[in-house]
Write a protein that holds these residues in place. Sequence first.
Motif, short mmCIF file in Angstrom:
data_model
loop_
_atom_site.label_atom_id
_atom_site.label_comp_id
_atom_site.label_asym_id
_atom_site.label_seq_id
_atom_site.Cartn_x
_atom_site.Cartn_y
_atom_site.Cartn_z
N ALA A 51 -43.15 75.63 -15.14
CA ALA A 51 -43.18 74.53 -16.11
C ALA A 51 -42.08 74.73 -17.16
CB ALA A 51 -44.54 74.47 -16.79
N ALA A 52 -41.76 73.66 -17.89
CA ALA A 52 -40.81 73.73 -18.99
C ALA A 52 -41.41 73.03 -20.20
CB ALA A 52 -39.48 73.06 -18.60
N TRP A 53 -41.16 73.59 -21.39
CA TRP A 53 -41.58 72.98 -22.65
C TRP A 53 -40.61 73.43 -23.72
CZ3 TRP A 53 -43.99 76.96 -20.15
CH2 TRP A 53 -44.19 78.16 -20.84
N ILE A 54 -40.89 73.14 -24.97
CA ILE A 54 -39.97 73.52 -26.04
C ILE A 54 -40.72 74.31 -27.12
CG2 ILE A 54 -38.68 71.39 -25.62
CD1 ILE A 54 -39.54 70.49 -28.48
N GLU A 55 -39.96 75.06 -27.89
CA GLU A 55 -40.44 75.65 -29.13
C GLU A 55 -39.54 75.19 -30.24
OE1 GLU A 55 -42.31 79.68 -27.08
OE2 GLU A 55 -40.56 79.85 -28.39
N ALA A 56 -40.13 74.74 -31.35
CA ALA A 56 -39.37 74.26 -32.50
C ALA A 56 -39.74 75.08 -33.73
CB ALA A 56 -39.67 72.77 -32.74
N GLY B 126 -53.16 77.48 -30.47
CA GLY B 126 -52.82 76.14 -30.92
C GLY B 126 -51.34 75.86 -30.92
N GLY B 127 -50.60 76.53 -30.04
CA GLY B 127 -49.16 76.31 -29.96
C GLY B 127 -48.35 77.29 -30.77
N ALA C 7 -44.95 75.84 -30.25
CA ALA C 7 -44.73 75.24 -28.94
C ALA C 7 -45.14 73.77 -28.93
CB ALA C 7 -45.51 76.01 -27.88
N PHE C 8 -44.35 72.96 -28.23
CA PHE C 8 -44.63 71.53 -28.05
C PHE C 8 -44.30 71.15 -26.61
CE2 PHE C 8 -43.64 72.19 -32.48
CZ PHE C 8 -44.58 71.41 -33.17
N ASP C 9 -45.02 70.19 -26.10
CA ASP C 9 -44.81 69.72 -24.72
C ASP C 9 -44.36 68.27 -24.74
OD1 ASP C 9 -44.79 69.15 -22.07
OD2 ASP C 9 -46.95 69.32 -21.76
N PRO C 10 -43.05 68.00 -24.61
CA PRO C 10 -42.59 66.62 -24.66
C PRO C 10 -43.05 65.76 -23.51
CG PRO C 10 -40.79 68.11 -24.11
CD PRO C 10 -41.96 68.97 -24.48
N ARG C 11 -43.36 66.36 -22.38
CA ARG C 11 -43.88 65.57 -21.27
C ARG C 11 -45.28 65.04 -21.58
NH1 ARG C 11 -45.39 67.59 -15.17
NH2 ARG C 11 -46.32 65.62 -14.51
N GLY C 12 -46.07 65.84 -22.32
CA GLY C 12 -47.42 65.42 -22.69
C GLY C 12 -47.49 64.68 -24.01
#
Length: 281
Positions: free
Chosen positions: A204-209, A82-83, A217-222
């Motif tokens: 791919a690229a995404w972020i972790e906060a 779940g991220g 993990a979060f996906d700002p594109r999605g």
Amino acid sequence: MPFRLGFQIAYRFDQPTPMVAMLDVHDSHALRLLSGPAVWTSPQVPLHRYRDRFGNTCTRLLAPAGLLVLRGDVLVREVGTGGLVHEGPRGPLPQEDRQFLQPSRHCEVRPLARYAQLRFADLPSDRTRVQAICAHVARAIEYDPDSTDFNRTALRALQEGRGLSRDFAHAAIALCRGVGIAARYCTGYPPATAGGLHPEPRFAAWIEAWVDGRWQAFDPRGGAACPERVPVARGRDAADVATSCTFGLCEPEGMEVWSLGVAGTEASGATVDVATLALAS
């Protein structure tokens, strides 16, 4: 359910050239590996691995003159987190991770701080703020695979309203840091697909906060939801996690990345034509 991850990258060199690449699955997902990791070159050259300051596995090699192909293949276990990036007790942000609150090369914080504060500071929780930031970035930036610009910053991405997944990630990271939330850049494999080989021209690229006392993990594109991803490297922004860095001139020949669901594992012996896509990692 297992799935297969892989890549194939080709470069052409005029002369022997030192090179560093980040291509191994990140150690934080090592327990998920069912085979490998396997990274090899054609022609075969010695590979020397070390860890960088962020804990990423780097591979140092001397590329020979002519065509060099790097290829990797690994079978991993699916884990529905779940991220969630790691298990363990919740707690304050570790001292060594406070660097992810600071500006970085592609994530300038000061020009976007007021922008971020006005839109997100009054939301009730850090999780809500990160979700709202990702949704905002997804609306503000249009994905444009032809808009490659490795010098584009978070501010420029928001101003221009277009970019690659790395630009979505940079914008979200800068806005998170602007409201005091530690955020870091991740690169790795896209979500697994079923039914066959569907290579992409880039990782791919995404972020972790840092949310609720742990990295998530979060996906700002999605727009916030982050399908299960397998990271290769983490850093302050894309400058810290380049797929490859050559210490001399070279000509990229092609790059493809694939992530196969269970139906696709039967295609493990399939080959990929690296000349079909331009390098855009």
